[in-house]
Scaffold this motif. Structure first.
Motif, PDB file in Angstrom:
ATOM      1  N   ALA A  21      -5.404  12.498   4.078  1.00 37.62           N
ATOM      2  CA  ALA A  21      -6.814  12.689   4.449  1.00 37.62           C
ATOM      3  C   ALA A  21      -6.958  12.866   5.951  1.00 37.62           C
ATOM      4  N   ARG A  22      -6.191  12.095   6.706  1.00 40.91           N
ATOM      5  CA  ARG A  22      -6.251  12.218   8.163  1.00 40.91           C
ATOM      6  C   ARG A  22      -5.696  13.563   8.628  1.00 40.91           C
ATOM      7  N   GLU A  23      -4.656  14.027   7.980  1.00 36.17           N
ATOM      8  CA  GLU A  23      -4.094  15.335   8.330  1.00 36.17           C
ATOM      9  C   GLU A  23      -5.113  16.445   8.084  1.00 36.17           C
ATOM     10  N   ARG A  24      -5.892  16.325   6.982  1.00 37.42           N
ATOM     11  CA  ARG A  24      -6.892  17.335   6.639  1.00 37.42           C
ATOM     12  C   ARG A  24      -8.168  17.182   7.452  1.00 37.42           C
ATOM     13  N   GLY A  25      -8.324  16.006   8.081  1.00 35.53           N
ATOM     14  CA  GLY A  25      -9.571  15.738   8.783  1.00 35.53           C
ATOM     15  C   GLY A  25     -10.695  15.386   7.832  1.00 35.53           C
ATOM     16  N   GLY A  26     -10.331  14.953   6.614  1.00 35.34           N
ATOM     17  CA  GLY A  26     -11.341  14.613   5.620  1.00 35.34           C
ATOM     18  C   GLY A  26     -11.720  13.146   5.657  1.00 35.34           C
ATOM     19  N   ALA A  27     -12.588  12.751   4.735  1.00 29.19           N
ATOM     20  CA  ALA A  27     -13.022  11.349   4.634  1.00 29.19           C
ATOM     21  C   ALA A  27     -11.841  10.491   4.197  1.00 29.19           C
ATOM     22  N   GLU A  28     -11.695   9.336   4.841  1.00 29.74           N
ATOM     23  CA  GLU A  28     -10.582   8.450   4.516  1.00 29.74           C
ATOM     24  C   GLU A  28     -10.893   7.657   3.253  1.00 29.74           C
ATOM     25  N   PRO A  29      -9.920   7.496   2.351  1.00 29.31           N
ATOM     26  CA  PRO A  29     -10.175   6.750   1.117  1.00 29.31           C
ATOM     27  C   PRO A  29     -10.388   5.261   1.402  1.00 29.31           C
ATOM     28  N   TYR A  30     -11.233   4.636   0.597  1.00 32.30           N
ATOM     29  CA  TYR A  30     -11.500   3.200   0.683  1.00 32.30           C
ATOM     30  C   TYR A  30     -10.218   2.433   0.400  1.00 32.30           C
ATOM     31  N   ILE A  31      -9.919   1.415   1.227  1.00 32.31           N
ATOM     32  CA  ILE A  31      -8.710   0.622   1.000  1.00 32.31           C
ATOM     33  C   ILE A  31      -9.035  -0.518   0.039  1.00 32.31           C
ATOM     34  N   PRO A  32      -8.363  -0.595  -1.090  1.00 30.69           N
ATOM     35  CA  PRO A  32      -8.706  -1.620  -2.086  1.00 30.69           C
ATOM     36  C   PRO A  32      -8.237  -3.004  -1.659  1.00 30.69           C
ATOM     37  N   PRO A  33      -8.858  -4.065  -2.174  1.00 34.70           N
ATOM     38  CA  PRO A  33      -8.419  -5.428  -1.849  1.00 34.70           C
ATOM     39  C   PRO A  33      -7.026  -5.699  -2.404  1.00 34.70           C
ATOM     40  N   LEU A  34      -6.417  -6.758  -1.882  1.00 34.47           N
ATOM     41  CA  LEU A  34      -5.092  -7.148  -2.344  1.00 34.47           C
ATOM     42  C   LEU A  34      -5.185  -7.954  -3.632  1.00 34.47           C
ATOM     43  N   PRO A  35      -4.250  -7.784  -4.541  1.00 31.46           N
ATOM     44  CA  PRO A  35      -4.193  -8.645  -5.728  1.00 31.46           C
ATOM     45  C   PRO A  35      -3.947 -10.098  -5.315  1.00 31.46           C
ATOM     46  N   ALA A  36      -4.387 -11.036  -6.137  1.00 28.45           N
ATOM     47  CA  ALA A  36      -4.259 -12.463  -5.812  1.00 28.45           C
ATOM     48  C   ALA A  36      -2.809 -12.856  -5.560  1.00 28.45           C
ATOM     49  N   GLU A  37      -1.886 -12.289  -6.350  1.00 26.00           N
ATOM     50  CA  GLU A  37      -0.483 -12.680  -6.164  1.00 26.00           C
ATOM     51  C   GLU A  37       0.074 -12.184  -4.832  1.00 26.00           C
ATOM     52  N   VAL A  38      -0.410 -11.035  -4.357  1.00 31.49           N
ATOM     53  CA  VAL A  38       0.035 -10.532  -3.052  1.00 31.49           C
ATOM     54  C   VAL A  38      -0.545 -11.394  -1.935  1.00 31.49           C
ATOM     55  N   TYR A  77       0.818  -1.219   0.000  1.00 33.47           N
ATOM     56  CA  TYR A  77       0.000   0.000   0.000  1.00 33.47           C
ATOM     57  C   TYR A  77       0.851   1.268   0.000  1.00 33.47           C
ATOM     58  N   ARG A  78       2.079   1.173   0.449  1.00 38.89           N
ATOM     59  CA  ARG A  78       2.996   2.304   0.290  1.00 38.89           C
ATOM     60  C   ARG A  78       3.319   2.504  -1.190  1.00 38.89           C
ATOM     61  N   LYS A  79       3.635   1.391  -1.868  1.00 33.86           N
ATOM     62  CA  LYS A  79       4.030   1.468  -3.282  1.00 33.86           C
ATOM     63  C   LYS A  79       2.890   1.962  -4.170  1.00 33.86           C
ATOM     64  N   THR A  80       1.662   1.577  -3.842  1.00 34.53           N
ATOM     65  CA  THR A  80       0.530   2.010  -4.664  1.00 34.53           C
ATOM     66  C   THR A  80       0.127   3.455  -4.383  1.00 34.53           C
ATOM     67  N   GLY A  81       0.675   4.047  -3.313  1.00 32.68           N
ATOM     68  CA  GLY A  81       0.339   5.422  -2.962  1.00 32.68           C
ATOM     69  C   GLY A  81      -0.826   5.538  -1.999  1.00 32.68           C
ATOM     70  N   TYR A  82      -1.433   4.394  -1.643  1.00 28.72           N
ATOM     71  CA  TYR A  82      -2.605   4.463  -0.768  1.00 28.72           C
ATOM     72  C   TYR A  82      -2.250   5.014   0.615  1.00 28.72           C
ATOM     73  N   LYS A  83      -1.098   4.611   1.153  1.00 30.03           N
ATOM     74  CA  LYS A  83      -0.720   5.066   2.497  1.00 30.03           C
ATOM     75  C   LYS A  83      -0.616   6.585   2.533  1.00 30.03           C
ATOM     76  N   ASP A  84       0.000   7.191   1.524  1.00 38.63           N
ATOM     77  CA  ASP A  84       0.123   8.652   1.486  1.00 38.63           C
ATOM     78  C   ASP A  84      -1.245   9.316   1.379  1.00 38.63           C
ATOM     79  N   GLN A  85      -2.129   8.754   0.558  1.00 40.51           N
ATOM     80  CA  GLN A  85      -3.478   9.313   0.411  1.00 40.51           C
ATOM     81  C   GLN A  85      -4.229   9.267   1.745  1.00 40.51           C
ATOM     82  N   LEU A  86      -4.112   8.141   2.435  1.00 40.33           N
ATOM     83  CA  LEU A  86      -4.806   7.965   3.713  1.00 40.33           C
ATOM     84  C   LEU A  86      -4.324   8.968   4.740  1.00 40.33           C
ATOM     85  N   TYR A  87      -2.995   9.101   4.876  1.00 38.67           N
ATOM     86  CA  TYR A  87      -2.453   9.989   5.895  1.00 38.67           C
ATOM     87  C   TYR A  87      -2.698  11.460   5.563  1.00 38.67           C
TER      88      TYR A  87
END
Length: 305
Positions: free
Chosen positions: A263-280, A251-261
């Motif tokens: 959003a938390r810094e802004r106090g906004g709605a947190e983004p939906y966390i996507p499922p993991l790919p089958a290979e992961v 989730y760091r590599k996909t950029g999700y972690k940065d998006q989440l944090y």
């Protein structure tokens, strides 16, 4: 014995047995306080059995725990303690969960390294000389213990003053917990290094029993509570995570972690966390099984099959 659902946590289910609790470790997985909409097969069983392994070793070292019995394949029976809101805790309170998570770090990795890069933590706070350039993965000159909240929705780091204030701990009791953490971590290191692991960091939780004696609770030394690296690759300069960190890194590599944090810094709605790919998912399952074998020294054969 009547078995009542008590808490359906993000990855662990807790049932009330009256004077005791039953833990059931699921195949769910969470990162950054978010539950991922994917399951990791056999994850729950490996975590439970790792927890049992360390509880048995702690008891042999004379460390009090809440562990009572292993319930194959993915459960355990433990002593029950009360969960008290911090404002209701008194110096004389007994038999309650201490509302702190205690993190002990041995290497510059994870969030402590992020805070170093951001300038929120100075090298000298970790025991390095003032102004030292700290590289990722460097061993810390001394173990670094910090505490965060346990009962709040999102974990929040605390200084010692606030930790004592919200937990009801005396300074001596706080020091006793820190000494216990170091004793357990030294045992973990002695156990896993010969089997090819570097124990990077981990968290632990504590409670008071009905005589206000400190005991370690929940589980520790597992792939979800702790960070482990492959020792041979570490010595070659590579940091191969054999723990939940592998999933965090996805989730760091996909950029999700940065998006989440952000959003938390802004106090906004947190983004939906996507499922993991089958290979992961497949790779994560193998990591959990491999880590179980390296931690315990046992070959993994599932009770469920």
């Amino acid at each position: 014995m009547e078995r009542k659902p008590l808490r359906m946590g993000s990855v662990k289910e807790v049932y009330d047995l009256g004077r005791e609790l039953e833990f059931r470790f699921t195949d769910r997985i969470s990162v950054f306080d978010k539950v991922i909409p994917s399951l990791i097969p056999q994850k729950g069983e490996t975590l439970c059995r790792e927890g049992v392994h360390w509880f048995m070793r702690a008891k042999r070292m004379g460390i009090a725990t809440h562990f009572e019995e292993f319930l194959p394949p993915n459960g355990m029976r433990v002593k029950k303690v009360d969960v008290i809101e911090p404002e209701r805790i008194r110096p004389e309170s007994k038999n309650y969960l201490i509302p702190l998570e205690v993190i002990c770090r041995w290497y510059a990795a994870g969030s402590i390294y992020d805070r170093l890069v951001e300038g929120k933590v100075r090298p000298e706070e970790l025991g390095f000389p003032r102004g030292r350039k700290v590289e990722y993965g460097m061993p810390l000159p001394e173990p670094f213990i910090e505490v965060s909240t346990k009962l709040e929705r999102i974990d929040r780091l605390l200084d010692k003053r606030e930790a004592l204030e919200i937990s009801g701990l005396s300074k001596d009791e706080y020091d006793q917990i820190c000494e216990t953490v170091l004793k357990i971590d030294e045992d973990i290191r002695r156990e896993v290094e010969p089997r090819g692991l570097v124990h990077v960091d981990g968290k632990k939780e504590f409670a008071f029993d009905d005589e206000r004696r400190i005991m370690i609770v929940d589980v520790f030394g597992t792939a979800d509570e702790d960070r482990f690296w492959d020792k041979a690759k570490y010595e070659d300069g590579e940091f191969l995570d054999l723990s939940k960190e592998f999933v965090r890194q996805h989730y760091r590599k996909t950029g999700y972690k940065d998006q989440l944090y952000e959003a938390r810094e802004r106090g906004g709605a947190e983004p939906y966390i996507p499922p993991l790919p089958a290979e992961v998912i497949g790779e994560a399952r193998l990591i959990y099984i491999r880590l179980f074998e390296m931690i315990t020294g046992e070959r993994f054969e599932s009770y469920g099959h």
